[in-house]
Motif scaffolding. Structure first.
Motif, PDB file in Angstrom:
ATOM      1  N   UNK A  47       3.598 102.715  -1.892  1.00 57.34           N
ATOM      2  CA  UNK A  47       2.714 102.910  -0.743  1.00 57.34           C
ATOM      3  C   UNK A  47       2.370 101.603  -0.046  1.00 57.34           C
ATOM      4  N   UNK A  48       2.041 100.596  -0.788  1.00 57.89           N
ATOM      5  CA  UNK A  48       1.707  99.306  -0.185  1.00 57.89           C
ATOM      6  C   UNK A  48       1.989  98.211  -1.199  1.00 57.89           C
ATOM      7  N   UNK A  49       1.760  96.997  -0.794  1.00 60.68           N
ATOM      8  CA  UNK A  49       2.136  95.862  -1.639  1.00 60.68           C
ATOM      9  C   UNK A  49       1.190  95.687  -2.815  1.00 60.68           C
ATOM     10  N   UNK A  50      -0.094  96.007  -2.669  1.00 58.29           N
ATOM     11  CA  UNK A  50      -1.048  95.739  -3.734  1.00 58.29           C
ATOM     12  C   UNK A  50      -2.082  96.856  -3.808  1.00 58.29           C
ATOM     13  N   UNK A  51      -2.360  97.310  -5.052  1.00 58.08           N
ATOM     14  CA  UNK A  51      -3.396  98.308  -5.296  1.00 58.08           C
ATOM     15  C   UNK A  51      -4.334  97.775  -6.370  1.00 58.08           C
ATOM     16  N   UNK A  52      -5.496  98.403  -6.439  1.00 62.82           N
ATOM     17  CA  UNK A  52      -6.470  98.042  -7.473  1.00 62.82           C
ATOM     18  C   UNK A  52      -6.839  99.283  -8.253  1.00 62.82           C
ATOM     19  N   UNK A  53      -6.824  99.167  -9.589  1.00 60.99           N
ATOM     20  CA  UNK A  53      -7.193 100.275 -10.459  1.00 60.99           C
ATOM     21  C   UNK A  53      -8.639 100.081 -10.893  1.00 60.99           C
ATOM     22  N   UNK A  54      -9.480 101.062 -10.596  1.00 55.64           N
ATOM     23  CA  UNK A  54     -10.905 100.949 -10.912  1.00 55.64           C
ATOM     24  C   UNK A  54     -11.176 101.429 -12.329  1.00 55.64           C
ATOM     25  N   UNK A  55     -12.361 101.090 -12.830  1.00 51.68           N
ATOM     26  CA  UNK A  55     -12.753 101.449 -14.196  1.00 51.68           C
ATOM     27  C   UNK A  55     -12.798 102.970 -14.360  1.00 51.68           C
ATOM     28  N   UNK A  56     -13.192 103.688 -13.303  1.00 50.21           N
ATOM     29  CA  UNK A  56     -13.300 105.139 -13.400  1.00 50.21           C
ATOM     30  C   UNK A  56     -11.968 105.847 -13.515  1.00 50.21           C
ATOM     31  N   UNK A  57     -10.882 105.160 -13.215  1.00 44.79           N
ATOM     32  CA  UNK A  57      -9.551 105.755 -13.324  1.00 44.79           C
ATOM     33  C   UNK A  57      -8.932 105.550 -14.708  1.00 44.79           C
ATOM     34  N   UNK A  58      -9.684 104.983 -15.610  1.00 42.05           N
ATOM     35  CA  UNK A  58      -9.163 104.677 -16.945  1.00 42.05           C
ATOM     36  C   UNK A  58      -9.897 105.484 -18.004  1.00 42.05           C
ATOM     37  N   UNK A  59      -9.379 105.436 -19.242  1.00 41.19           N
ATOM     38  CA  UNK A  59     -10.005 106.114 -20.375  1.00 41.19           C
ATOM     39  C   UNK A  59     -10.102 105.150 -21.540  1.00 41.19           C
ATOM     40  N   UNK A  60     -10.870 105.542 -22.548  1.00 41.26           N
ATOM     41  CA  UNK A  60     -11.068 104.687 -23.715  1.00 41.26           C
ATOM     42  C   UNK A  60      -9.732 104.433 -24.413  1.00 41.26           C
TER      43      UNK A  60
END
Length: 761
Positions: free
Chosen positions: A146-159
């Motif tokens: 989609x684009x050159x750079x994305x950011x993964x937020x804490x809410x998109x992760x799991x323990x």
């Protein structure tokens, strides 16, 4: 005494274990700049400084790179084209807590990605340390488009507990098998709980017994892999390879490290009353990689660094297991590669158990009754009617809990390492094996990464009585700053090797056949399974039916014979050189073969038109050295035609022919003085070159002795005014050199120089 034994051992390893000493050296060496110049190496520099995993996607033609705070995706065809990053930092709160715990902000308090696994055709499963708070996430591969750079937020992760270590310095081994994550990790903040987990699926999480040193003790995990033991999938097992402290070997000497292989059943769900949600089929055995010595002395390579499992296309249940080991001893610094057969591993797990009665007892073979079903057996229709490990009797579960160690060790093929390196400036760090279809059969090519940024390319040639000879074909300096190789992966389709280090990612061609030479014999002598002589050039081998190729890899076949069968040109064209040296000066005739396996011998022709050759021997003024012939002070007797001959694998050819002329300008000057019509043309370029070799002061002295004067008809810009006291030393010294008979010699003043004859020099 120990130092003497070690010295003898080093010599023994270099000579007897790898054949001749010369054969253990790389045949060809390429620097980083040479690889780039030849177009064989592409590099992608990354500022993260941490490189843990490389994952190729052959179908999607992408390469995924797990590193600090970022997951990178780039082209599998050219890693320098359109790289895209997913930025995944640790949360600011966790970073602050990490810093307050006294951890390092650069090397610990960040999100170091340590798990990178393909989950399905559209998603990856990735885990990071999260500044000592591990987190995991399912990441769609389409996000990189989609684009050159994305950011993964804490809410998109799991323990990520039980899936990823807290400490980025701890070794980790993971694999997703049938949608479940098997992970060998250190599972607590203090890195004291070494454990082997299964998670992520619909079943309960299962792990090894916690804080039980008979199961795992300070384990450093290397590899996780699934293996089929029978045709019944219910018998499939998961193997984990690691190094740990060996309880059975510790004593007055202190901590001892052993390399291990352990296994569990894929359908193991733990016991009913004991070992609840714990492995009830966990067993482990030692893996030995050592050089047998006299009087029972063993040189052990104790620390397992990497494992590569090479599956045979015909027999999926009996792959070859390549293990890369280093030494833990401060006395012996070395590395080795050992090869194991899967059937030998299975046989060890069917053997006797190791046992210790109590704290004051020694470890010994268990001689009591082993309960039924045998501990370690999977619940399946193959061995009984048990449908689950929870149905196993209590005595089976108890025995499994107290007897995880097997008595017998897994020994390598041939009882010794396949490849050994000691006394070198590097240690092995990573290993890959590529099975190559060549003209004369299949060969397993080893690519070995080192802690000095090198990649070694090695094969093993069959010899008599089942013995093999190791031949290192190439030594490649992949990283310019010699950063340790931390990860490697292979693209079979694209014929690329991808290598990772703190400097970034390198894309290396598996071969470059055209560099071996322009003759059939040179191509054959290279012994590279990827290459063959196609009748016109050394080119990549393509396994097409009825294609007649000439190539020699085996140790018993003469490459000359192979090339004769195809009618190829045998003679390697020799390089022709002409050298002129002034009498009394030094010179050097160089001969640098491409192959370090070639033996260099110098010969001199008996005469210009003679076919008789005499081997050049070192003398007072002539010295034969490894890289050529050094003449300290040339004499007229040194003139002649010299041949540098190379011999490799029984084939001999001339690489360089040097026509050396030792010329005496002083005799020529004397001759020209006594001949009114000299044939010496001083205007020729070669004459000027020879005269430039002579020191000006010596030339002037000889000219004066022959009665010549300085030239007056110089151009104005060439006139020089010299102080007689500084130009040629003190006046007294000058008079001493100029004294004696000779036309125009003596004590004539330099203030009134004489006009020189036109034939003066």
């Amino acid at each position: 005494m120990w130092r003497f034994v070690t010295l003898v051992l080093l010599v023994h390893l270099e000579v007897s274990q790898t054949g001749a000493w010369r054969a253990s050296q790389p045949r060809l060496q390429f620097t980083h700049s040479e690889l780039v110049q030849n177009g064989r190496l592409l590099s992608l520099s990354l500022a993260a400084g941490d490189m843990h995993s490389l994952l190729p996607d052959e179908d999607g033609r992408r390469l995924y790179v797990a590193m600090k705070d970022n997951l990178l995706s780039t082209s599998l065809d050219d890693i320098t084209q359109n790289p895209s990053k997913l930025y995944w930092p640790a949360s600011p709160d966790r970073i602050q807590e990490c810093l307050m715990a006294g951890k390092d902000p650069e090397s610990e308090c960040a999100n170091f990605l340590r798990v990178l696994q393909p989950y399905n055709q559209t998603h990856l499963y990735v885990c990071g340390t999260g500044a000592f708070n591990p987190r995991c996430a399912f990441i769609a591969t389409s996000v990189f488009l989609k684009s050159e750079r994305h950011t993964l937020s804490f809410g998109q992760t799991e323990c990520g507990k039980g899936k990823c270590p807290y400490d980025p310095h701890q070794k980790t081994a993971t694999a997703i098998i049938d949608g479940e994550l098997y992970a060998g990790i250190s599972s607590d903040f203090m890195s004291r709980d070494s454990a082997f987990f299964r998670s992520l699926g619909s079943r309960h999480v299962v792990r090894t017994e916690q804080y039980d040193s008979t199961w795992l003790q300070d384990a450093q995990f290397v590899k996780v892999a699934s293996m089929a033991e029978t045709d019944n999938p219910e018998d499939d097992k998961v193997y984990v390879f690691f190094t740990e402290r060996a309880q059975e070997a510790e004593g007055a000497a202190g901590k001892v490290l052993y390399s291990r292989v352990a296994r569990v059943c894929k359908n193991d769900i733990g016991g009913q009353r004991s070992l609840v949600n714990k492995w009830s089929t966990f067993q482990k055995a030692r893996m030995v990689c050592s050089v047998p010595g006299p009087d029972g002395i063993q040189t052990h390579f104790d620390q397992l660094q990497d494992i590569f499992i090479l599956h045979d296309g015909k027999d999926k249940k009996n792959p070859l297991i390549y293990g890369l080991f280093t030494t833990s001893s401060d006395v012996l610094n070395g590395s080795a590669v050992c090869v194991y057969r899967m059937q030998d591993v299975v046989r060890v797990f069917k053997g006797n158990f190791y046992h210790k009665e109590g704290p004051e007892y020694k470890w010994a073979e268990f001689t009591g009754k082993v309960p039924y079903p045998r501990p370690g057996t999977c619940p399946s229709s193959t061995y009984g009617s048990y449908r689950s490990t929870r149905e196993y009797p209590d005595d089976v579960i108890f025995f499994s809990r107290t007897h995880p160690l097997m008595q017998e060790a897994v020994m390598p093929l041939g009882g010794r390492p396949l490849l050994v390196r000691v006394g070198v400036h590097y240690k092995f760090s990573r290993l890959l094996v590529d099975r190559v279809e060549a003209v004369d059969g299949q060969y397993n090519v080893l690519f070995i990464g080192t802690d000095s940024g090198l990649v070694l390319k090695s094969i093993h040639l069959p010899k008599e009585h089942g013995v093999t000879q190791e031949v290192t074909l190439e030594q490649l300096q992949v990283f310019q700053n010699k950063s340790p190789v931390t990860t490697m992966t292979l693209s079979k389709r694209k014929q690329w090797l991808f290598v990772g280090s703190a400097e970034g990612v390198a894309q290396l061609g598996l071969f470059q056949c055209e560099l071996y030479g322009q003759a059939c014999t040179e191509c054959c002598l290279a012994r590279d399974p990827y290459c063959t002589w196609d009748g016109h050039a050394c080119s990549p081998f393509v396994p097409i039916a009825r294609r007649r190729n000439a190539r020699q890899v085996g140790d018993e076949v003469d490459p000359l014979t192979q090339c004769v069968r195809q009618g190829a040109a045998l003679q390697v064209e020799a390089e022709q050189r002409t050298m002129i040296v002034a009498e009394g000066n030094g010179t050097y005739m160089e001969c640098l073969p491409k192959s370090r396996h070639a033996v260099v011998t110098w010969y001199k022709q008996a005469g210009e038109n003679s076919a008789e050759l005499h081997q050049v021997q070192s003398g007072e003024q002539l010295v034969v050295i490894e890289r050529g012939v050094l003449i300290r002070r040339a004499e007229t007797a040194h003139s002649g035609v010299y041949h540098c001959q190379l011999e490799e694998h029984g084939f001999r050819w001339t690489a360089v022919t040097v026509r050396l002329s030792v010329w005496s300008p002083y005799r020529a000057l004397a001759w020209s003085t006594s001949n009114p019509n000299p044939s010496l043309d001083v205007s020729q370029p070669w004459y000027q070159d020879v005269m430039a070799l002579i020191h000006p002061s010596r030339l002037q002295q000889h000219c004066q002795r022959l009665g010549f004067r300085q030239r007056r008809n110089r151009k104005p810009d060439q006139e020089q005014t010299k102080n007689p006291k500084t130009a040629d030393g003190p006046r007294g010294e000058r008079h001493k050199h100029e004294g004696g008979g000779g036309r125009g010699g003596g004590r004539k003043s330099r203030s009134k120089p004489q006009q020189r004859s036109p034939r003066s020099t």
